[in-house]
Enzyme design. Structure first.
Site, PDB file in Angstrom:
ATOM      1  N   GLU A 568      -3.034  76.997  41.429  1.00  0.00           N
ATOM      2  CA  GLU A 568      -2.001  76.737  40.425  1.00  0.00           C
ATOM      3  C   GLU A 568      -1.284  75.453  40.799  1.00  0.00           C
ATOM      4  OE1 GLU A 568       0.724  78.445  37.306  1.00  0.00           O
ATOM      5  OE2 GLU A 568      -1.157  79.211  38.067  1.00  0.00           O
ATOM      6  N   SER A 733       0.974  69.476  43.228  1.00  0.00           N
ATOM      7  CA  SER A 733       0.063  68.894  44.228  1.00  0.00           C
ATOM      8  C   SER A 733       0.197  69.545  45.595  1.00  0.00           C
ATOM      9  CB  SER A 733       0.286  67.382  44.358  1.00  0.00           C
ATOM     10  OG  SER A 733       0.184  66.782  43.109  1.00  0.00           O
ATOM     11  N   ARG A 734       0.477  70.805  45.607  1.00  0.00           N
ATOM     12  CA  ARG A 734       0.583  71.605  46.843  1.00  0.00           C
ATOM     13  C   ARG A 734       1.726  71.156  47.756  1.00  0.00           C
ATOM     14  NH1 ARG A 734      -1.852  74.816  44.173  1.00  0.00           N
ATOM     15  NH2 ARG A 734      -2.308  76.257  45.863  1.00  0.00           N
ATOM     16  N   LEU A 735       2.638  70.283  47.262  1.00  0.00           N
ATOM     17  CA  LEU A 735       3.756  69.850  48.122  1.00  0.00           C
ATOM     18  C   LEU A 735       4.899  70.855  47.960  1.00  0.00           C
ATOM     19  CD1 LEU A 735       3.598  65.986  47.542  1.00  0.00           C
ATOM     20  CD2 LEU A 735       2.757  67.321  49.473  1.00  0.00           C
ATOM     21  N   HIS A 736       4.631  72.070  48.348  1.00  0.00           N
ATOM     22  CA  HIS A 736       5.594  73.145  48.137  1.00  0.00           C
ATOM     23  C   HIS A 736       6.835  72.965  49.007  1.00  0.00           C
ATOM     24  CE1 HIS A 736       2.127  74.698  46.269  1.00  0.00           C
ATOM     25  NE2 HIS A 736       1.527  75.068  47.383  1.00  0.00           N
TER      26      HIS A 736
END
Ligand SMILES: NC(=O)C1=CN([C@@H]2O[C@H](COP(=O)(O)OP(=O)(O)OC[C@H]3O[C@@H](n4cnc5c(N)ncnc54)[C@H](OP(=O)(O)O)[C@@H]3O)[C@@H](O)[C@H]2O)[C@@H](O)CC1
Ligand SMILES: [K+]
Length: 759
Positions: A568, A733-736
């Site tokens: 996601e 972009s997975r930069l949570h």
């Protein structure tokens, strides 16, 4: 538009199953990624299984730094490639896998995997390899060549390769001359030329055409081969005793009977030698199961579409009904005549079905920009309604509605969209390449009243959609086309020809029209949950039942999901150190309030992870919890709130709460839950659900006077004393975001230290 053997001839619509053999010192996973460049229109039609080579790489891999290890090789060879090591082991390994996971129809190979794939049919014909599995029927050879070992080659190429094969030849590939040699050895070969080197290339327009033709061809061959099986199945379905089987017990008897019959039938009818009933059964199951269910449902029950000739598990599109153009128009007239529906009502339900189908497959976080192209009739009206619902579902809408209808219904739909500030774009203002500006293009131009050839401006609009398919070949993430009821430009009972649009999703309304048989995209849905039993009866409609309260239902199987690609792309508000509460309890409360306000279900649901003494973590093994906590009274709680892309993890020590507190809480719960707690001796084996149900009923009766239900002795609570918090929020972009609160002592005072952790 290609054709498939399944279609009207009533053949088999199963996907050809390919075992994929990767290149030297790569892996099945790497090959999956390499082949993943091909469009869904290709991959959706094939069932590809990726196997790792039997031997870990004995040296450096050429893809090191490009793809992650581990790397494998199929066999080893000397410098001249003329002598092989471990070759027999490799053949045995592949055969063993094919026995366990087969049957397979064909092989796809790249590089070393391609050399191997192209050699296996010959070795099999000679009885040197793969003697216990069905004959290899098809080959896809990417960057392949012949074996150079003289002994192996002698067996492998003692006669020409007879089965249909598709060869990829790269202009810059160092193996190209050898690939050409191999090609000369194949009697039924198709070729895709590409400009690249030794690689799995993308498919350009021509390559895609060749690939589609190859797939058509092998599907036709399979349909012919499977025809005896299908006939046998039809015969079996007619078995009288099955027709009357209504009880589950009878069903399972029938199923096993059917199963053994079918296996025998397959072995007798098919020339392939396959002594393994299980794999055969596995491959037949998709064809069989809907029929079994259908016979087990009570034909006289009536409750909407699903009840009349309904097929509870509609995995085989061959079993459902398709309407002619005349039937579709007739149903329309009946609905809006004697059955008292108004066109607005039906349009609203149709448009809602389209929107919910789209939302089920294409999440707004990934496919946000939607263009709805509306035609002059009711199909266009469905599009306008769908646009409004999609707007409310969180998509960014644009509408192209070049031939507006003056009727008040349509004017109202336009006004509704204008009030939501949805832009209406003229044909001239649309970009040349729609896929640049839009993630989803909804084709609501023509439905079942389409006839002849499209007139301007729809001819150009349809061309634009045809181009979307082509542009998408070159993009990583492609935009998708969703057709409402019928792919526009297709004949209602035919298809769109080679140059027609090829939607990714088709949402059939009321019932699929005949042209839907030629739809091979990955997502076919049915919408329009308003058909009364009288119509279903009159037209003998066999349609899948809608699940629960859903407005749409999928027809056929969903495409295989690449789990490794499930990801996601979260879109969340900022979550910065400067903004958060100093105290994690306050921060938790803040997020918890957001969850409650967002109306998420069960906001207080959490996973409790405990640890045994040796530190091994377990989650949700309830019967183990108490034991583990007594060994190691430390645990962590995880609250996961999907709708908000957030989760909180709390770690700490755990203590039992007092019996009094447990008692108080127990009696604050609904009486049903109290009885449930007594009935459930958690995690013990129960002979069947009825046992729990009977005990429940008994206790319900016993306590029906409202008397106090005693708390079971072994029922109680634990309290976790938080010692560490971690707040997580999904970001693009997975930069949570990950903020950790841990206790720290400053000047003798206990404070919470807040640190950001890398995602
Ligand atoms: N009953 C149901 O089950 C429900 C049906 N519903 C929906 O209604 C749809 C059927 O709607 P529909 O009858 O209005 O026809 P539709 O296909 O939208 O277009 C007709 C228009 O297109 C035009 N046109 C035709 N050919 C053309 C050409 N070659 N080139 C250019 N134009 C051409 C034609 O003009 P004409 O040729 O007549 O001048 C007319 O203006 C159905 O598919 C479903 O989506 C749902 O809303 C609810 C439940
Ligand atoms: K359409």
């Amino acid at each position: 538009m290609g054709s498939q053997g399944s279609g009207e001839g009533g053949g088999c619509s199963r996907k050809p199953r390919f075992l994929c053999l990767h290149g030297f010192r790569t892996s099945g996973e790497i090959m999956r990624k390499q082949v993943g460049k091909w469009p869904e229109s290709v991959l959706g039609k094939l069932d590809m299984v990726y196997l790792d080579g039997p031997f870990p790489a004995e040296g450096k891999s050429d893809v090191d730094g490009i793809f992650d290890p581990p790397y494998y090789e199929w066999f080893q060879f000397n410098q001249e490639f003329s002598a092989y090591t471990n070759f027999d082991e490799c053949l045995e390994y592949i055969e063993d896998y094919m026995i366990k996971q087969g049957p397979f129809d064909g092989l796809v190979g790249f590089s070393q995997g391609a050399i191997l794939s192209a050699g296996l049919p010959g070795l099999q014909a000679k009885g040197v390899a793969l003697t216990k599995v069905p004959k290899i029927k098809f080959l896809i050879i990417i960057g392949g060549a012949k074996f150079k070992s003289p002994e192996v080659a002698e067996d492998a190429y003692s006669s020409p390769i007879q089965c249909p094969s598709l060869h990829f030849l790269g202009e810059m590939d160092f193996l190209k001359p050898y690939g050409l040699e191999l090609l000369e050895h194949c009697v039924d070969a198709s070729v895709i030329h590409h400009p690249k080197g030794h690689t799995v290339p993308r498919l350009d327009e021509k390559g895609l055409d060749t690939m589609m033709n190859f797939i058509d061809k092998i599907q036709n061959i399979l349909a012919e081969k499977d025809q005896p099986i299908i006939k046998k199945l039809r015969k079996l379905r007619k078995l009288k005793k099955l027709k009357f089987c209504q009880e589950n017990k009878l069903c399972s008897q029938a199923q096993s009977q059917l199963q053994s019959n079918v296996v025998i039938g397959t072995q007798n009818q098919n020339n392939d030698t396959c002594p393994l009933p299980n794999p055969i059964w596995a491959f037949l199951q998709p064809v069989l199961s809907p029929a079994i269910h259908a016979f087990c449902s009570n034909p006289s029950s009536a409750a909407g579409v699903g009840s009349v000739g309904a097929v509870p598990s509609m995995q085989n599109p061959e079993d459902i009904s398709y309407l002619t153009q005349r039937e579709a128009a007739e149903i329309d007239e009946i609905l809006m005549g004697p059955l008292g529906f108004s066109v607005d009502q039906l349009m609203e339900l149709a448009g809602l079905s389209v929107a919910t189908s789209i939302a089920e497959v294409y999440k707004p976080s990934e496919y946000n920009r939607v263009l709805v192209i509306c035609g002059p009739g009711n199909n266009g009206g469905d599009g306008l309604v769908a646009a409004r619902h999609l707007y409310h579902f969180g998509y960014k809408l644009s509408v192209c509605y070049p031939k507006r209808t003056a009727k008040p219904l349509y004017a109202g739909l336009v006004t509704q969209l204008e009030s939501l500030s949805v832009p209406f774009i003229s044909v001239d203002d649309l970009p040349l390449d729609l896929s640049k500006d839009f993630d989803i293009i909804v084709d609501a131009m023509f439905g079942f009243s389409f006839h002849g050839s499209p007139r301007p401006p729809f001819d150009n609009l349809i061309q634009k959609l045809v181009c979307v398919n082509k542009y998408d070949q070159t993009r990583e993430k492609s935009s998708v086309i969703v057709s409402v009821d019928i792919p526009s430009g297709w004949h209602v009972e035919g298809d769109g020809g080679v140059e027609g649009i090829k939607p990714d999703m088709l949402v059939s309304l009321t019932a699929p029209k005949l042209c839907a048989k030629k739809f091979f995209g990955p997502h076919h849905f049915l919408g329009g949950r308003f058909v009364p039993p009288s119509i279903a009866d009159k037209y003998k409609l066999r349609l899948p039942p809608y699940p629960g309260t859903s407005m749409c239902v999928r027809i056929g199987r969903p495409p295989q999901v690449d789990i490794s690609a499930l990801r996601e792309n979260y879109i969340s508000p900022e979550f910065l150190e400067e903004q958060v509460e100093a105290d994690p309890f306050d921060q938790f409360r803040k997020w918890f309030d957001d969850v409650v306000a967002a109306g998420l279900r069960e906001p207080n649901a959490m996973a409790l992870s405990t640890a045994t003494k040796n530190g091994k973590m377990y989650t949700n093994y309830e019967s183990q919890k108490a034991h583990e906590l007594s060994e190691n009274p430390r645990a962590s709680l995880l609250f996961y709130w999907d709708g908000l892309n957030r989760q909180v993890r709390v770690e700490g020590s755990v203590q039992k709460v007092s019996d009094e507190e447990s008692d108080q809480y127990f009696h604050s719960r609904p009486r049903g839950s109290q009885i449930g707690a007594i009935v459930s001796k958690q995690s013990t084996v129960v002979p069947g659900r009825h046992v729990l149900y009977d005990q429940y009923k008994e206790l319900e009766e016993k306590f029906s006077d409202g008397s106090l239900i005693p708390k079971p002795k072994n029922w109680g609570g634990y309290r976790l004393k938080p010692e560490l918090f971690e707040f997580w929020q999904g970001q693009q972009s997975r930069l949570h975001d990950r903020l950790r609160y841990s206790p720290e002592e400053i000047n003798g005072q206990q404070v919470w230290k807040i640190e950001r952790l890398a995602p």
